[in-house]
Every structure is written in structure tokens, then in C-alpha cells.
Design an enzyme around this catalytic site. Structure first.
Site, PDB file in Angstrom:
ATOM      1  N   SER A 271     -61.556 -15.444 -77.673  1.00 41.31           N
ATOM      2  CA  SER A 271     -61.812 -15.236 -76.247  1.00 41.31           C
ATOM      3  C   SER A 271     -60.675 -15.838 -75.449  1.00 41.31           C
ATOM      4  CB  SER A 271     -63.127 -15.901 -75.845  1.00 41.31           C
ATOM      5  OG  SER A 271     -62.989 -17.321 -75.856  1.00 41.31           O
ATOM      6  N   ASP A 272     -60.510 -15.414 -74.214  1.00 35.17           N
ATOM      7  CA  ASP A 272     -59.594 -16.133 -73.333  1.00 35.17           C
ATOM      8  C   ASP A 272     -60.295 -17.400 -72.864  1.00 35.17           C
ATOM      9  OD1 ASP A 272     -57.387 -16.817 -71.810  1.00 35.17           O
ATOM     10  OD2 ASP A 272     -57.168 -14.841 -70.912  1.00 35.17           O
ATOM     11  N   ALA A 273     -59.543 -18.299 -72.277  1.00 36.25           N
ATOM     12  CA  ALA A 273     -60.077 -19.605 -71.891  1.00 36.25           C
ATOM     13  C   ALA A 273     -61.299 -19.445 -70.986  1.00 36.25           C
ATOM     14  CB  ALA A 273     -59.002 -20.422 -71.182  1.00 36.25           C
ATOM     15  N   GLY A 275     -63.728 -17.636 -71.287  1.00 40.91           N
ATOM     16  CA  GLY A 275     -64.165 -16.254 -71.128  1.00 40.91           C
ATOM     17  C   GLY A 275     -65.633 -16.035 -71.437  1.00 40.91           C
TER      18      GLY A 275
END
Length: 716
Positions: A271-273, A275
Site C-alpha cells: 500500500s502507499d503510506a 493508504g
């Protein structure tokens, strides 16, 4: 493995800063990249603050990855993971290494202007080697979002508006980061981001919603990811945005069906930070437990920074709400990448190999990349290159700021390594003087401006954006020159002196007045540590500029998004009012994709297209008719004139970068496979349709020779 140990592998932590500065390492990095913290302040905090490296959690097998850039600490944490945890599984250590590590190269938007696939590879390979010395074995790069809206700040991080160029960039970067597996010190895991359509954020506002047809998604935004997966990319990062109402973090159709099944991606997805947590804010999950469940089912294999997987997945499996096989598959993917990185056999780095100073060959590559990324936009009466005997006045706050050359999302640089524009010019001429005229963050100093006018035979104005004005969370509603810089240019122009504008910016700026009124324009973006040296070489004619725009430059902000490969419309812009046009500005870009001048001149002739069973053989004669040796990027475009869905007016299909001595010519040949002339329909199926096509070859997307052909795919 216990449930908790499996989930531990799916958990990425970041260094926590405790004590008087209670923010995460991740937020600290964001503060550095958006300008809230200087490099010096960041270094001081990291040196003096108490830091929690999650040693106890690593010991307990609850962490599989961490973000870090410190060789000694990396070795220390690896030792804990290997010798003090029950299973002895090494950590994968990641960091945002977007366009260079200690040796900072041009931002991706700039480097893509070189149209040099070998350069893309070599800069990535050097970044991999430098970062591996500090224990980093995973780069959150390349960023391969196609971006057509210059208002979006993160346009700086990616290679521009064209899916073919972005795909070539993606392939080369993956090959550079991952390709040299002869020694673990030579390669890292690449991470393709952001999957997908993050670059299409509505209104160019970061993190905003995205909506598009299936055909647009498959023809424009997905191809770079497909290309990079085919090149062997080992990890992918899910995007923050929702796509057609479903956040990408929990979009199983994209992550499982398209990426993992259709494209055959066998690495892991992170995931992105934050997310996963943000799915609650999106409104697609009622709480963090539901968000974690949705993300795991959708194909997220690792959670970046929220601990939601750690907090909820074991219980979700025990309650029967989540199949344990989903965890097994995720862990298998993560462990496979760790094994491929050689972390089980070579988990440590030799701290004696760390760079004290940047080696000469690294600087040479940085300067080469910077020089090839510069685009000459205007050069009235051949004002450039300048004579070193001329008195040159330098104005503009950015000229003397070495810290502004590195661009957004540069983390590991040192100001002592950076060459400012002023420093680069002064190293080559003692007739260069700087005048502190202000205009960007300070009011215009008219006394200094008058001194600049009085001294210089020519005035070089270094204008543009500070690093903090582009990149993540840096969208702008007005993309003209910020501050009073245009007023400064108007004042210097009114004095009657020739004016060269050197543009330092992380996005295309709206430059209609500047293009009309100034004598010369050099688009130099943010070029990295050797920015000043590369610019000086171009200004004084040691280097002949050869860059071509990777993105269209608008006339005014209101044109955004503006891009060359737009679909045909039933009422193309014309003299009639009832056509697709503006009342107050021309439709087309001020400077189009693929455009870039040289100190010499190239002529194209004798375009020939031959159809064979599987490909088109295309040839064109390119001549250097000027007085200087030079390099040209020969660009091949096509247009599908009649199709079952509306097609773009022009699409890049190939390019070649050639060198020609003055007075010489070269027959450039392209072999274009016919299966590259198809397209994806709205069901996501690839179609090859017989019919009329136009083949274009030229030095930009606007100026081309053309020839019509009728293609029969039945021959294929």
C-alpha cells in the site's frame, strides 16, 4: 509460521521519532520533501532525536520491512531479525529513491526529455549501487504515472504525458535497478507506483478522485505498468486515489485480476503510506478492521506504516472472515522477493564501502544526464550560445541557491555536492556577476535591478519554482511564474537588454508572455547536483542542447490538461465559432510534446513506408544543415484514422536518438510491428482493425512528414 509471524512479514514499519518531536519518520520525510524542513534541520533531528527502530517487534517477528537509510543501523536490525527472531527472516529495507541517492540526477520529468533509454538505465543502476551501500535494498521507484495536467505537483516525479515514452522509461528503470544481479551490492527491488491512474487526479489536485473509461485506462494509464511487469519488476505500490469510485488500495479488480492474473505479476503489492487507513476516510470501509480485510482480499500484500494488518488480520482469520490462504500467498510473494535480493545469504552491508565523497564518474553521469535533459525552447537571432567575453548579469533568487537544484523527493543529498546555476556559470566566465534582485520570495530590489541593467551586455534571469512548489501535496491552481518574477522580467525587458530566461521548475509552467517577449528560453527543470555545470556548458556552447519535451507546455493555466495525443472530436478547432476551441486562447500547447531546438538545424526528407506481413518498415533521411555538430531525437507517430472507438490524433510509437556532424545526413529506419497499431476497447480487449493509418516522422509531435497507408492485419 504462526498467524502473527505471517502477518509480521506483511507489516512495514517506519522509524518513529520519540521525545520532543513526536512524528513518524515517514512524516519527517514528507516535511523534508515539501520544504517545511531543510536538509540541515532534518539531519540534526535524525542525529539528536531519540529514535524507535522497533527492535522488540522485529525480535518477535512482527515486522517484515522497515524504512531506513543508515548502514550501521540496517546491519544492527538485520542481525536482530536473523539471530534473535524465531524464524530468522531478514528485513527488506525500503526508501524513496526517486531520481538518485547521494548523486541526485534530474527529476524524472526532466530526464525523460533526453529520450535516452540507456541513460535511464545507467542512472537507475548507479542509484541502486549507492543506496545498497547504506543498507537499502528496495526503492519506491520508478514512478510511472502518466500525467497530463501540469497543475498536479507530482508531474515532476514521472516521465510525462505519453504512455509509450513512460513505458520505455519504466522498462529501462526496472532493468537499471534490478538487472545486474552479479552481486547483491549492485541491485535493488524496484517498486512501480502508483497503481493506477493517480496521474489523472481531477483538477490536478493531489489525492483527488479519478474517473475514466475502460479504454482510456487500458490505452494510456496501464501500459507503463504492463511494460515494467514484463521487464520483471518485483514490487508494485497501490495508488491513494479512488478509480471510478473504488479506492485503488481495495480494488481487487485492478490488483488481483489485472495486475496479478492478466499481467502475470508474481512479486508483492504494498500500500502507499497510510493508504489502508485512508479507505475509512474515503468512506469505502466503516473502520480500520474493515479496511484491512478489504485490502488483504483485494491483493495488498504489505501494509505501509499503519499496523492495520498486524492489529486485525490474525483475528479476522481466526474468526473465519479472512481465508488464511490469502496470507500464505502474500507471505510467499514477499519471501520470494527477499530471496531474490540475496538477503538470506548476504543480509549485511560493508560499512567501509560507504561513500565519503561522490566519485568523479558519478558526477560525470549526473552532468551528462542534466545536459541531455535541457530543452531549448526559444533562441531568437541565435542569441545562445553566449560568448564568455560578454558581460553577463545574473538575476533571480534561484540562481544562487544550491539547495534548489535537487528537485522534489530528494532525500539523501548533501548541499556541499550541489552546483548552483550561478556557480556553474562563474566557473566558466569571470564576466558573470550576480545581482540580488528578489522577485520570488522577496520584493523586487529595484536598486540591484538597475545595477544588473547597467553592468550586463546580456541578462540571464533564473526564474521558476522552489523545490517545495512541486512534488507531492504541491498542486497549484495558477501555474504561471510565482511571486513577482514575471514583473521582474517585464522590468528588465523594458530596459532594452537581451534577456535569456533559465527556467527552474518541477512542472510545465504557463509561459505565454515569456515566450512572446523574451529573447531565449531554456527549460532546465530541476537537474540534480550538476545542474549548474550542465547549464553553463549549454549557455556557453560547450554542449549543444538536444532535449525534447516529455510533456506539453501550456499557454495559460486554463488549458490544463493539455496534451498532444488527445482524441479526435467531431468538431475540430477551426475558424467557425461552433468548433472545439477557446474564445480567448489558441487550443494547442505553447510548446508541444517532443519539441526542442538545437544550436544547429535538422531537415527531414524522403519518408518511405513499406508494409510487410508482420511489420512496417519506415525510413526517413535526416540531415544536419547547420554549422554545428548535434544530436536529434527522431520521433515516429501514427494515427488510426477510422476505428470502432475514437482514437488519438497522433500517438508516439518509437524514437531514435542520433548524432550528426554538421553537413552530414543519416537514413533512419524504424521497424514497427503491426500489432503495436491496435488498441484496447471498452471491454479491455485488444483490437487490431484493418484500415487507413497515417505515419508521421519528425523532430516533434507537431512538425512531421507524413504518409497514409492502408493496413491489413489479416496478413499478420
Amino acid at each position: 509460521m504462526t498467524l502473527e509471524e505471517k502477518v509480521g512479514q506483511m507489516n512495514q514499519a517506519s522509524v518513529s521519532i520519540v521525545g520532543g518531536f513526536d512524528v513518524s519518520f515517514e512524516e519527517l520525510i514528507e516535511m523534508l520533501t515539501d520544504g517545511r524542513l531543510s536538509q540541515g534541520e532534518f539531519s540534526k533531528i535524525m542525529e539528536t532525536a531519540e529514535q524507535d527502530y522497533h527492535e522488540d517487534e522485529i525480535r518477535a517477528g512482527k515486522i517484515g520491512s522497515i524504512m531506513l537509510q543508515n548502514a550501521e543501523k540496517a546491519n544492527e536490525l538485520q542481525k536482530i531479525a536473523l539471530e534473535e527472531s524465531r524464524l530468522g527472516i531478514p528485513l527488506i529495507i525500503g526508501l524513496d529513491v526517486i531520481h538518485g541517492f547521494r548523486t541526485v540526477f534530474p527529476i524524472a520529468l526532466a530526464e525523460a526529455c533526453s529520450f535516452d533509454n540507456d541513460l535511464f538505465l545507467r542512472t537507475a543502476r548507479m542509484a541502486a549501487r549507492e543506496s545498497r551501500m547504506e543498507g537499502i535494498n528496495w526503492h519506491f521507484a520508478p514512478m510511472i504515472d502518466v500525467s497530463r495536467d501540469a497543475r498536479w505537483g507530482r508531474v515532476s516525479e514521472g516521465p510525462g504525458e505519453d504512455p509509450y515514452l513512460v513505458s520505455e522509461f519504466a522498462r529501462a528503470k526496472v532493468k537499471g535497478l534490478q538487472g545486474d544481479t552479479s552481486n547483491p551490492a549492485n541491485y535493488v527491488a524496484a517498486c512501480l507506483k502508483h497503481f493506477v491512474a493517480y496521474g489523472a487526479a481531477e483538477s490536478g489536485r493531489d489525492y483527488n478522485t479519478t474517473s475514466m473509461s475502460n479504454s482510456l485506462l487500458h490505452n494510456v494509464y496501464l501500459p507503463p505498468f504492463k511494460a515494467a511487469v514484463e521487464e520483471g519488476a518485483t514490487t508494485v505500490m497501490a495508488a491513494f486515489n479512488d478509480l471510478n469510485g473504488v479506492p485503488c488500495t481495495v480494488n481487487g479488480k485492478l490488483l488481483n485480476e489485472v495486475l496479478k492474473e492478466r499481467y502475470g505479476f508474481d512479486g508483492f503489492v504494498v500500500s502507499d503510506a497510510n493508504g489502508i487507513r485512508e479507505c475509512v476516510t474515503h468512506g469505502s470501509a466503516e473502520d480500520e478492521k474493515a479496511a484491512g480485510l478489504q485490502a488483504a482480499r483485494a491483493g495488498i500484500d504489505m501494509d505501509m506504516g499503519t499496523s492495520i494488518f498486524s492489529n486485525h488480520l490474525p483475528q479476522l482469520v481466526k474468526s473465519g472472515e479472512l481465508e488464511e490462504d490469502i496470507l500464505n500467498q502474500a507471505v510467499e510473494r514477499i519471501l520470494s522477493v527477499k530471496m531474490w535480493l540475496g538477503l538470506f545469504d548476504s543480509p549485511y552491508v560493508n560499512t567501509e564501502d560507504r561513500m565519503v565523497t561522490i566519485p568523479h564518474e558519478h558526477r560525470e553521469l549526473a552532468q551528462e544526464a542534466a545536459a541531455k535533459s535541457i530543452v531549448l525552447l526559444k533562441n531568437n537571432e541565435h542569441l545562445l550560445p553566449l560568448n564568455k567575453d560578454q558581460k553577463i548579469s545574473i538575476i533571480g533568487e534561484l540562481a544562487d541557491k544550491a539547495s534548489e537544484v535537487v528537485g522534489a523527493w530528494s532525500i539523501s543529498w548533501k548541499e556541499e555536492d550541489c552546483v548552483s546555476v550561478l556557480n556553474g556559470l562563474q566557473q566558466q566566465s569571470d564576466k558573470v556577476r550576480y545581482f540580488e534582485t528578489g522577485g520570488l520570495t522577496e520584493a523586487i530590489n529595484e536598486d540591484e535591478l538597475q545595477k544588473a541593467i547597467d553592468y550586463g551586455d546580456i541578462v540571464i534571469a533564473v526564474v521558476g519554482e522552489q523545490v517545495s512548489m512541486s512534488g507531492e501535496a504541491a498542486s497549484r491552481a495558477n501555474i504561471g511564474l510565482p511571486g513577482q518574477q514575471q514583473e521582474l522580467l517585464r522590468m528588465i525587458k523594458a530596459a532594452g537588454k537581451p534577456v535569456v530566461a533559465i527556467l527552474m521548475n518541477g512542472r510545465p509552467l504557463a509561459l505565454e508572455w515569456e515566450a512572446e517577449n523574451l529573447d531565449a528560453l531554456l527549460e532546465t527543470w530541476h537537474l540534480g547536483i550538476e545542474m549548474g555545470s550542465a547549464i553553463a556548458d549549454v549557455v556557453f556552447g560547450i554542449t549543444n542542447p538536444s532535449g525534447k519535451l516529455s510533456v506539453s507546455i501550456p499557454r495559460v493555466t486554463g488549458q490544463c490538461p493539455v496534451y498532444y495525443n488527445h482524441p479526435s472530436t467531431g468538431r475540430p478547432a477551426g475558424k467557425s465559432k461552433f468548433t472545439s476551441r477557446y474564445l480567448d486562447v489558441d487550443n494547442d500547447a505553447l510548446y508541444p510534446f517532443g519539441f526542442g531546438l538545437s544550436y544547429t538545424e535538422f531537415a527531414y526528407s524522403n519518408l518511405e513506408v513499406i508494409e510487410e506481413s508482420h511489420e512496417l518498415l519506415i525510413s526517413v533521411e535526416v540531415a544536419n544543415i547547420g554549422s554545428r555538430n548535434g544530436e536529434e531525437v527522431v520521433q515516429l507517430y501514427t494515427r488510426d484514422k477510422v476505428a470502432s472507438i475514437v482514437r488519438p490524433v497522433k500517438e508516439l510509437k518509437s524514437y531514435q536518438r542520433i548524432s550528426l556532424e554538421a553537413g552530414s545526413s543519416h537514413n533512419v529506419q524504424f521497424h514497427l510491428p503491426k500489432d503495436q497499431l491496435g488498441f484496447y476497447d471498452n471491454d479491455g480487449k485488444y483490437q487490431l482493425e484493418n484500415g487507413a493509418f497515417t505515419i508521421f516522422v519528425g523532430g516533434s509531435s507537431r512538425e512531421c512528414l507524413s504518409q497514409d497507408v492502408h493496413i491489413q492485419f489479416s496478413l499478420h
